[in-house]
Design a protein around this motif. Structure first.
Motif, PDB file in Angstrom:
ATOM      1  N   GLU A 217       0.813  -1.207   0.000  1.00  0.00           N
ATOM      2  CA  GLU A 217       0.000   0.000   0.000  1.00  0.00           C
ATOM      3  C   GLU A 217       0.852   1.266   0.000  1.00  0.00           C
ATOM      4  OE1 GLU A 217      -2.491  -0.527   3.424  1.00  0.00           O
ATOM      5  OE2 GLU A 217      -3.852  -1.871   2.340  1.00  0.00           O
ATOM      6  N   ARG A 218       2.113   1.154   0.377  1.00  0.00           N
ATOM      7  CA  ARG A 218       2.984   2.319   0.417  1.00  0.00           C
ATOM      8  C   ARG A 218       3.609   2.526  -0.953  1.00  0.00           C
ATOM      9  NH1 ARG A 218       7.379   1.827   4.046  1.00  0.00           N
ATOM     10  NH2 ARG A 218       7.504  -0.316   3.370  1.00  0.00           N
ATOM     11  N   ASP A 219       3.586   3.776  -1.398  1.00  0.00           N
ATOM     12  CA  ASP A 219       4.232   4.097  -2.666  1.00  0.00           C
ATOM     13  C   ASP A 219       5.734   3.977  -2.520  1.00  0.00           C
ATOM     14  OD1 ASP A 219       1.956   4.670  -4.168  1.00  0.00           O
ATOM     15  OD2 ASP A 219       1.893   6.736  -3.452  1.00  0.00           O
ATOM     16  N   CYS A 220       6.378   3.524  -3.571  1.00  0.00           N
ATOM     17  CA  CYS A 220       7.837   3.462  -3.558  1.00  0.00           C
ATOM     18  C   CYS A 220       8.330   3.644  -4.991  1.00  0.00           C
ATOM     19  CB  CYS A 220       8.332   2.149  -2.968  1.00  0.00           C
ATOM     20  SG  CYS A 220       7.776   0.690  -3.830  1.00  0.00           S
ATOM     21  N   GLY A 221       9.560   4.098  -5.073  1.00  0.00           N
ATOM     22  CA  GLY A 221      10.166   4.320  -6.374  1.00  0.00           C
ATOM     23  C   GLY A 221      10.593   5.766  -6.548  1.00  0.00           C
ATOM     24  N   PRO A 222      11.090   6.090  -7.722  1.00  0.00           N
ATOM     25  CA  PRO A 222      11.559   7.457  -7.965  1.00  0.00           C
ATOM     26  C   PRO A 222      10.384   8.416  -8.132  1.00  0.00           C
ATOM     27  CG  PRO A 222      11.763   6.145  -9.952  1.00  0.00           C
ATOM     28  CD  PRO A 222      11.301   5.215  -8.864  1.00  0.00           C
ATOM     29  N   PHE A 223      10.624   9.658  -7.790  1.00  0.00           N
ATOM     30  CA  PHE A 223       9.617  10.690  -8.029  1.00  0.00           C
ATOM     31  C   PHE A 223      10.309  11.967  -8.473  1.00  0.00           C
ATOM     32  CE2 PHE A 223      10.821  11.414  -3.646  1.00  0.00           C
ATOM     33  CZ  PHE A 223      10.884  12.796  -3.551  1.00  0.00           C
ATOM     34  N   LYS A 224       9.534  12.791  -9.157  1.00  0.00           N
ATOM     35  CA  LYS A 224      10.000  14.102  -9.598  1.00  0.00           C
ATOM     36  C   LYS A 224       8.785  15.000  -9.618  1.00  0.00           C
ATOM     37  CE  LYS A 224      12.357  16.360 -13.458  1.00  0.00           C
ATOM     38  NZ  LYS A 224      12.928  16.115 -14.787  1.00  0.00           N
ATOM     39  N   ARG A 225       8.813  16.044  -8.816  1.00  0.00           N
ATOM     40  CA  ARG A 225       7.691  16.973  -8.753  1.00  0.00           C
ATOM     41  C   ARG A 225       8.117  18.333  -9.277  1.00  0.00           C
ATOM     42  NH1 ARG A 225       3.010  16.366  -5.506  1.00  0.00           N
ATOM     43  NH2 ARG A 225       2.532  18.245  -6.655  1.00  0.00           N
ATOM     44  N   HIS A 226       7.335  18.882 -10.175  1.00  0.00           N
ATOM     45  CA  HIS A 226       7.484  20.256 -10.630  1.00  0.00           C
ATOM     46  C   HIS A 226       6.343  21.025  -9.966  1.00  0.00           C
ATOM     47  CE1 HIS A 226       9.703  18.267 -13.895  1.00  0.00           C
ATOM     48  NE2 HIS A 226      10.336  19.409 -14.002  1.00  0.00           N
ATOM     49  N   ILE A 227       6.678  22.008  -9.170  1.00  0.00           N
ATOM     50  CA  ILE A 227       5.661  22.784  -8.470  1.00  0.00           C
ATOM     51  C   ILE A 227       5.731  24.218  -8.967  1.00  0.00           C
ATOM     52  CG2 ILE A 227       4.888  23.611  -6.212  1.00  0.00           C
ATOM     53  CD1 ILE A 227       6.205  21.013  -5.072  1.00  0.00           C
ATOM     54  N   ALA A 228       4.629  24.678  -9.569  1.00  0.00           N
ATOM     55  CA  ALA A 228       4.559  26.044 -10.057  1.00  0.00           C
ATOM     56  C   ALA A 228       4.480  26.988  -8.869  1.00  0.00           C
ATOM     57  CB  ALA A 228       3.345  26.215 -10.959  1.00  0.00           C
ATOM     58  N   LEU A 229       5.292  28.030  -8.898  1.00  0.00           N
ATOM     59  CA  LEU A 229       5.336  29.004  -7.821  1.00  0.00           C
ATOM     60  C   LEU A 229       4.670  30.305  -8.257  1.00  0.00           C
ATOM     61  CD1 LEU A 229       9.072  28.475  -6.806  1.00  0.00           C
ATOM     62  CD2 LEU A 229       7.047  27.578  -5.631  1.00  0.00           C
ATOM     63  N   PRO A 230       4.057  31.026  -7.324  1.00  0.00           N
ATOM     64  CA  PRO A 230       3.407  32.293  -7.679  1.00  0.00           C
ATOM     65  C   PRO A 230       4.391  33.454  -7.788  1.00  0.00           C
ATOM     66  CG  PRO A 230       3.083  31.848  -5.357  1.00  0.00           C
ATOM     67  CD  PRO A 230       3.803  30.646  -5.943  1.00  0.00           C
TER      68      PRO A 230
END
Length: 134
Positions: A98-111
């Motif tokens: 149930e736990r997510d695992c693996g690589p991640f990459k987040r792009h977060i738009a900033l104001p």
């Protein structure tokens, strides 16, 4: 009721009922929403706009702080890392995962347009906190 009344009611229905659906989809595509378009692993994220700073909180239990890569460029914050598994997929039989695992990459738009020299981060109890001064 005239045909223009039906048209007006239809447009009103569309604006009231459908706009939130499209806005949510657009937010997700632009990565304002909870799911990153570049990520297979979902990382719960909060972005808070305060008077003098933007603060980003990311829940990343099981992550080693040293493995994180944090980058800011103009109006975008990029966070990369990998949440490791605690099993060997080659030899272990996973009964429940149930736990997510693996690589991640987040792009977060900033104001705001951010300056890398005004960014700091802290990591405690599985929560990454990134502060961007305005």
């Amino acid at each position: 009721m005239s045909s223009s009344d039906y048209l007006s009611d239809g447009i009103s229905f569309f604006n009231n009922e459908m706009d939130p659906i499209y806005e949510d989809r657009l937010a997700r595509e632009l990565n304002f929403g909870p799911e990153g378009v570049d990520s297979e692993t979902k990382i719960p994220t909060d972005v808070i706009d305060r008077e003098d700073q933007i603060v980003v909180y990311m829940s990343v239990p099981g992550l080693e702080y040293e493995s994180l890569k944090i980058r800011v460029r103009d109006y975008v914050l990029v966070v990369k890392g990998e949440i490791c598994t605690h099993f060997d997929p080659e030899s272990d039989e996973v009964l429940i995962q149930e736990r997510d695992c693996g690589p991640f990459k987040r792009h977060i738009a900033l104001p705001i347009k951010a300056d890398a020299s005004h960014v700091s981060s802290d990591f405690k109890n599985g929560v990454l906190e990134i502060t961007i001064l305005k």
